[in-house]
Structures are given as C-alpha cells and as structure tokens.
Scaffold this motif. Structure first.
Motif, PDB file in Angstrom:
ATOM      1  N   ALA A 100     -21.590  20.560  -1.955  1.00  0.00           N
ATOM      2  CA  ALA A 100     -21.996  20.606  -0.700  1.00  0.00           C
ATOM      3  C   ALA A 100     -22.833  19.247  -0.494  1.00  0.00           C
ATOM      4  CB  ALA A 100     -23.069  21.832  -0.288  1.00  0.00           C
ATOM      5  N   ALA A 110     -21.882  17.256   2.729  1.00  0.00           N
ATOM      6  CA  ALA A 110     -22.960  16.924   3.760  1.00  0.00           C
ATOM      7  C   ALA A 110     -23.033  15.339   3.776  1.00  0.00           C
ATOM      8  CB  ALA A 110     -24.219  17.824   3.373  1.00  0.00           C
ATOM      9  N   LEU A 121     -25.169  25.189   5.194  1.00  0.00           N
ATOM     10  CA  LEU A 121     -24.556  24.118   6.237  1.00  0.00           C
ATOM     11  C   LEU A 121     -24.479  24.303   7.674  1.00  0.00           C
ATOM     12  CD1 LEU A 121     -21.973  22.680   3.806  1.00  0.00           C
ATOM     13  CD2 LEU A 121     -24.277  21.736   4.336  1.00  0.00           C
ATOM     14  N   MET A 175     -18.201  24.382   5.070  1.00  0.00           N
ATOM     15  CA  MET A 175     -17.901  23.829   4.039  1.00  0.00           C
ATOM     16  C   MET A 175     -16.471  24.244   3.851  1.00  0.00           C
ATOM     17  SD  MET A 175     -19.366  22.701   1.231  1.00  0.00           S
ATOM     18  CE  MET A 175     -19.054  22.494  -0.414  1.00  0.00           C
TER      19      MET A 175
END
Length: 419
Positions: A93, A97, A392, A399
């Motif tokens: 992640a 991101a 997220l 994701m």
C-alpha cells in the motif's frame, strides 16, 4: 482542507483492550465516537510479520510470501527477519498510494525496508554493537534519513523495553510537523513487548498503555502544531492477540534424539517454530517417511501436538505456503522450541506469545475515528486483508491485486469535519 489518514498498528492489541484504552486521556480523545470491526480473521501463523504484510498488501501469506517473521536459516549465524519490501511478492500500500500521487510516510512498519514512499523508515532490529546506519541508511527513503539520524540513538537504548517506540514516535512527530504526509503507517510494539514479559492480562499492561498514551499525545500535539489535526481520519488496529505459555517443547531436540538432526548443517527434518506452531522442513527424505516420523512424535506426546498439517492443507485451508512441507500445531499453552540442546520440556522466558492457528486466541480490532470516521458503529467480522482496501477507499483509491474488500459502514463521504 484535504483528507489525511493516520494508520496506527498497536502490536498485540485485542478487542477486549479497547475499554482500557478509553480510560487514557489521549486515546479517549483519539477514539472519540469511534466505529469498529471486532473479531478480525488473521493469517496463519499469527506472527507479526505475516500479519503486517497481510495488512499492507490485502493478501494472505500464500500470495505475499511472508510465511514467518524470519526466513528459515538452520545455521542462524545472525538475526535476520523479513525486513525488506522487495521480499513481498505483491504490491504494498505504501508504493501503491505513492504511485497515485499521495505523499506517504511509514515508520517502523514491518517488511518495508527500501519501500518506495516519500518518507519510509523501516523496522529493522540493529544488533548490539552494530551501527544502525549500516541497515537504516540504505533502506530508508533519502528524504527521511536526516530525521532518522536525529533519533537513531534511541535505537541503542536497549535498557528501555519500549525503545523502538520512543524512536518511532520521535520520527513520526518530525515527519508530521515538517512534511505533512497524506497517508501515514506507524507500527508500535510496546504492548506486545509487555505482554511477552508479563502475560496476556490487560490488568498487567498499565505501564505499556500509559507509555503509549503519552506517545499518542505527542502525535496529536504534532498535528495541532502543524495545523493538520482536523484533516485526519485515524485507523487504529491490532495484528494478533496473545496466549499465555505453560511450557516449551523441544521439537528439534526430539528430532535430534531420533537421528533426523545431527547439527545445523546436517539434518533431514528440522522445525522452524513460530511459537504455538512450527513449520517443518525436510530434505533427503520422502514426504511419506517424514509424515510417519511426525505421527510417531504426536503419538508419543499426544498432549503436546494437536495437529499435523500438510503443505497442501496449509495452502487450501489456511492460505499459507512457504519452503516447508508440514506445519505442527501445539496443544494448549505449549510452544515449540528450536533448540537442539534444551530439555524436551522446559519453562519459557516469555509469559505469553502468539503464532498459532487463526481460529485460536483473542482477535484484533479495526477502529476508525476522526474526520471521516462513522460515529459509534460496531460490527463483528472482517479480515486483515480488508484493512488496506478500506483505508485507501478514504482517498477513492483501490488496491490493485488485493483479495480484501472494503469494510462498509466505517467511513463517511467527503466532508469538512473535525475531532
């Protein structure tokens, strides 16, 4: 004002701990009108690194590749854990991101060494007498090295059992004030450390909870000073619970006495314990013969070994794979020892620990509060693989490749609210 997310993993946090957190000043402020899922499903084994890799990828160990805290190394010449992000077989992640334009920070989160974020300071355990620079400088983000160096001496204070969190929060405070990240992953280990030392009972944990509350206060003060507190949605989570230990069972001592281990270089069957579980590695022996050996041990010690799990069953039922051939699960409060010379049964240096089937032991919570957190909602269920997709979703991001799903009912639509 934009959205920011602060993800705080409190290692070994259990569902039943929440009321005790709320008795502390800063936690009460942080978790005001929180919503949560309880009873979350963990990976097998319930060890810190498989759990944190599961959270970070939205995948089970069979897909992300972190099957234990430490790679199997019979020689064990030096402590070596799964510290590096490139050991993950899947997108994490932090990098996902970051690739979407978010400013991402991560401090002492497992399996993040070398991760491509804006300000990443990984969790690595420096050895006594080792300069932390040798491992932290090459594997921290270039823009975070100065902050790491300001506080690296905290990593050398081995007399303080909570020294990793002193270091982590000092770095976190500076990053919040100076960098103002959009997304922050922070791992704190004090509660886990004290549980290992004193046992599972929350009544024995006040020293850790008071310490953590002070550190949460420092983080909140940094957000106030940087005028970002009202931007934050907080995600507070645990990775696993713990169970009390009655005694240790020297599985490798038994295998040595049976002639399957001579030393760390010469062996045909060797256990790689993960406390209440043990991954069994074989070489120069058939699977059928190895299984008979394990069944013989189970018959001889029926109150010690509750299950022998083949690698095929581990994959199918527990989403676990790795370079092992079997997994043993213990009975009751017995943990496995890797020692070749210890007694078959001995007392443990730790009072409690983790590393067992996901259906055993206390479960961790997933808590949301702050700007975009729904208020006072309680749910039961969910899985660790669902946490990063949920986090997220705050930024309307998904994701890619994750098996986990967004946990509904925790996050509100975009709005300008504050704590």
């Amino acid at each position: 004002m934009g959205d920011r997310a602060m993800v705080i993993s409190i290692d070994s946090l259990e569902d039943s701990d929440i009321p005790y957190l709320l008795e502390k000043k800063n936690f009460a402020y942080l978790l005001k009108e929180y919503s949560s899922y309880s009873g979350l499903q963990c990976p097998y084994p319930t060890y810190t690194y498989p759990c944190h890799a599961t959270i970070l990828t939205g995948l089970w160990p069979k897909d992300h590749g972190i099957y234990h805290n430490e790679p199997f190394d019979p020689k064990r010449t030096k402590t070596r854990w799964f510290w590096w992000a490139d050991e993950l077989k899947a997108m994490n992640a932090i990098e996902a991101a970051h690739s979407k334009g978010l400013k991402v920070a991560s401090v002492t989160w497992p399996v993040t060494g070398g991760a491509k974020g804006d300000w990443v300071i990984p969790e690595i355990w420096p050895q006594k007498g080792e300069d932390p620079d040798t491992v932290f400088v090459p594997y921290s983000s270039p823009d975070a090295i100065d902050i790491y160096k300001r506080h690296k001496n905290d990593l050398l204070n081995f007399s303080n059992p909570f020294y990793p969190d002193v270091f982590a929060v000092s770095c976190t405070v500076d990053i919040i004030k100076e960098k103002k990240p959009d997304l922050f992953f922070l791992h704190l280990s004090a509660l886990d450390t004290l549980r290992h030392m004193k046992g599972t009972e929350i009544e024995k944990m006040d020293e850790a909870l008071t310490f953590l509350d002070e550190k949460i206060g420092e983080i909140l003060d940094a957000m106030k000073e940087s005028d970002t507190l009202s931007d934050y949605t907080f995600f507070v989570l645990g990775d696993h619970g713990q169970m009390n230990i009655d005694k240790e069972f020297g599985i490798n001592r038994v295998l040595k006495d049976m002639g399957y281990i001579t030393d760390n270089n010469t062996w045909r069957i060797m256990a790689h314990p993960s406390s209440f579980s043990a991954e069994i590695h074989t070489r120069d022996i058939s699977g059928e013969e190895a299984l008979k050996v394990l069944e013989t041990i189970q018959r001889e010690y029926p109150d010690t070994i509750s299950a022998i799990i083949t690698k095929e069953r581990a994959l199918k039922e527990y989403n676990l794979s790795g370079p092992f051939d079997f997994v043993l699960e213990s009975e009751g409060g017995i943990i496995f020892s890797s020692s070749l010379s210890s007694p078959i049964y001995s007392s443990s240096k730790s009072a409690s620990t983790h590393g067992y089937m996901p259906q055993r032991g206390p479960k961790p919570p997933f808590i949301v509060s702050g700007k975009r957190g729904e208020k006072n909602r309680r749910y039961v269920g969910g899985r660790l693989i669902d946490e990063v997709p949920t986090i997220l979703s705050l930024f309307s991001l998904s994701m890619e490749g994750a098996e986990g799903k967004v946990l509904e009912g925790l996050i509100t639509g975009p709005q300008d609210t504050s704590l």
